[in-house]
Design an enzyme around this catalytic site. Structure first.
Site, PDB file in Angstrom:
ATOM      1  N   GLU A  31      -9.571  -1.696   5.643  1.00 35.22           N
ATOM      2  CA  GLU A  31     -10.136  -1.336   6.935  1.00 35.22           C
ATOM      3  C   GLU A  31     -11.410  -2.138   7.211  1.00 35.22           C
ATOM      4  O   GLU A  31     -12.047  -2.632   6.271  1.00 35.22           O
ATOM      5  CB  GLU A  31     -10.485   0.162   6.925  1.00 35.22           C
ATOM      6  CG  GLU A  31      -9.299   1.080   6.669  1.00 35.22           C
ATOM      7  CD  GLU A  31      -8.427   1.280   7.902  1.00 35.22           C
ATOM      8  OE1 GLU A  31      -8.499   0.477   8.857  1.00 35.22           O
ATOM      9  OE2 GLU A  31      -7.673   2.262   7.925  1.00 35.22           O
ATOM     10  N   ASP A  65       0.818  -1.217   0.000  1.00 38.89           N
ATOM     11  CA  ASP A  65       0.000   0.000   0.000  1.00 38.89           C
ATOM     12  C   ASP A  65       0.848   1.262   0.000  1.00 38.89           C
ATOM     13  O   ASP A  65       2.072   1.204   0.139  1.00 38.89           O
ATOM     14  CB  ASP A  65      -0.960  -0.015   1.207  1.00 38.89           C
ATOM     15  CG  ASP A  65      -0.257  -0.365   2.517  1.00 38.89           C
ATOM     16  OD1 ASP A  65       0.986  -0.382   2.543  1.00 38.89           O
ATOM     17  OD2 ASP A  65      -0.950  -0.622   3.508  1.00 38.89           O
ATOM     18  N   ASN A 118      -7.202  -2.543  14.620  1.00 38.55           N
ATOM     19  CA  ASN A 118      -8.599  -2.800  14.250  1.00 38.55           C
ATOM     20  C   ASN A 118      -8.738  -4.011  13.310  1.00 38.55           C
ATOM     21  O   ASN A 118      -9.804  -4.255  12.770  1.00 38.55           O
ATOM     22  CB  ASN A 118      -9.233  -1.554  13.612  1.00 38.55           C
ATOM     23  CG  ASN A 118      -8.533  -1.144  12.327  1.00 38.55           C
ATOM     24  OD1 ASN A 118      -7.680  -1.865  11.817  1.00 38.55           O
ATOM     25  ND2 ASN A 118      -8.902   0.020  11.791  1.00 38.55           N
ATOM     26  N   HIS A 123      -7.049  -4.490  10.475  1.00 36.48           N
ATOM     27  CA  HIS A 123      -6.809  -4.263   9.038  1.00 36.48           C
ATOM     28  C   HIS A 123      -5.533  -4.961   8.572  1.00 36.48           C
ATOM     29  O   HIS A 123      -4.612  -5.182   9.340  1.00 36.48           O
ATOM     30  CB  HIS A 123      -6.824  -2.770   8.687  1.00 36.48           C
ATOM     31  CG  HIS A 123      -5.625  -1.984   9.109  1.00 36.48           C
ATOM     32  ND1 HIS A 123      -5.681  -0.638   9.381  1.00 36.48           N
ATOM     33  CD2 HIS A 123      -4.330  -2.333   9.299  1.00 36.48           C
ATOM     34  CE1 HIS A 123      -4.485  -0.205   9.715  1.00 36.48           C
ATOM     35  NE2 HIS A 123      -3.644  -1.214   9.676  1.00 36.48           N
TER      36      HIS A 123
END
Ligand code: PGA
Length: 255
Positions: A142, A67, A135, A137
């Site tokens: 996400e 990314d 979280n 991800h």
């Protein structure tokens, strides 16, 4: 899934670097999927040491990063291209030609996403290294209501922006969007090496390994991959429960 837990983040990095070294030695022209963040730094440090001792040779390797932030130039010190150059590529002889990071500065980011997916399709990944967000991800996939499959543009959650703001002068400077491989892109890798260290990752690891497979915990999809090695320290593994591991999951602990 095969889980290894170690007493320290350094030991996690060493073990991960040994697995990557084995992959490169086994297939010198392999494709490595790489990740940024603080978690892989011990692993990259160990790979640099191995390279200096001539134990591993990256001259035929191709890399594809997961990314990149949108809007940051490759020269920005928080761009992921910059991170990779500094923490790995420039120190192990990996050249621009061999290494791929999505472009965060493209005028047409949707086209960049389509082109990056094509690049990934034409370079099947042998081993994908992953960190995990608090979280759940992976890459910048996400928590969401559905799994996004291919490389795409994503709006970063406030949680992720806050987690990453420690690297920027202020929260306002953290980009709001990123380009990321999708879950489908990641799942095509032949082997996945997921690293997690620290207590802030314990809940995400518990949900990834033992929770329901849901886009609300993006990493939980890894339960469906046939070759995942999860390497954690004791803190990240602290909420795993031996009795509740899914069938086929094996947990090996450092003695
Ligand atoms: P970290 O980030 O390694 O800096 O904790 C991991 C991630 O967000 O994927």
């Amino acid at each position: 899934m095969l889980i290894y837990s170690f007493s320290s983040p350094e030991a996690v990095g060493k073990f991960a670097a040994n697995l990557i070294q084995a992959q490169v030695n086994l297939k010198p022209s392999c494709v490595l999927g790489l990740a940024t963040g603080s978690t892989p730094l011990h692993c990259y440090g160990e790979l640099i040491r191995k390279y200096q001792k001539k134990e591993v040779d990256f001259s035929q390797v191709t890399t594809l990063n997961l990314d990149e932030y949108l809007g940051l130039s490759p020269k920005h010190d928080q761009s992921y291209r910059y991170f990779m150059e500094k923490n790995l590529f420039s120190q192990v002889g990996l050249t621009d030609k061999q290494t791929h990071v999505p472009t965060g500065e493209s005028q047409d980011s949707e086209k960049e996403a389509r082109d990056y997916e094509k690049l990934c399709l034409s370079h099947p990944t042998d081993l994908q290294l992953l960190g995990i967000g608090a979280n759940g991800h992976i890459g910048f996939n996400e928590p969401s209501s559905s799994f996004a499959l291919s490389t795409h543009i994503v709006e970063l959650t406030e949680k992720t922006r806050q987690d990453n703001s420690r690297f920027f002068a202020s929260l306002e400077e953290v980009p709001k969007k990123a380009i990321t491989m999708g879950i489908g892109t990641i799942m095509r890798a032949k082997k996945i090496l997921l690293l997690a260290t620290g207590s802030s990752k314990a809940q995400a690891i518990q949900k990834t390994v033992q929770g329901p497979i849901t886009p609300e915990t993006p990493a939980s999809i890894l339960q469906l991959h046939q070759d995942v090695v999860l390497v954690t320290d004791l803190e990240a593994a602290s909420l795993l429960n031996e009795q509740d591991l899914p069938l086929g999951t094996e947990w090996r602990k450092e003695a």
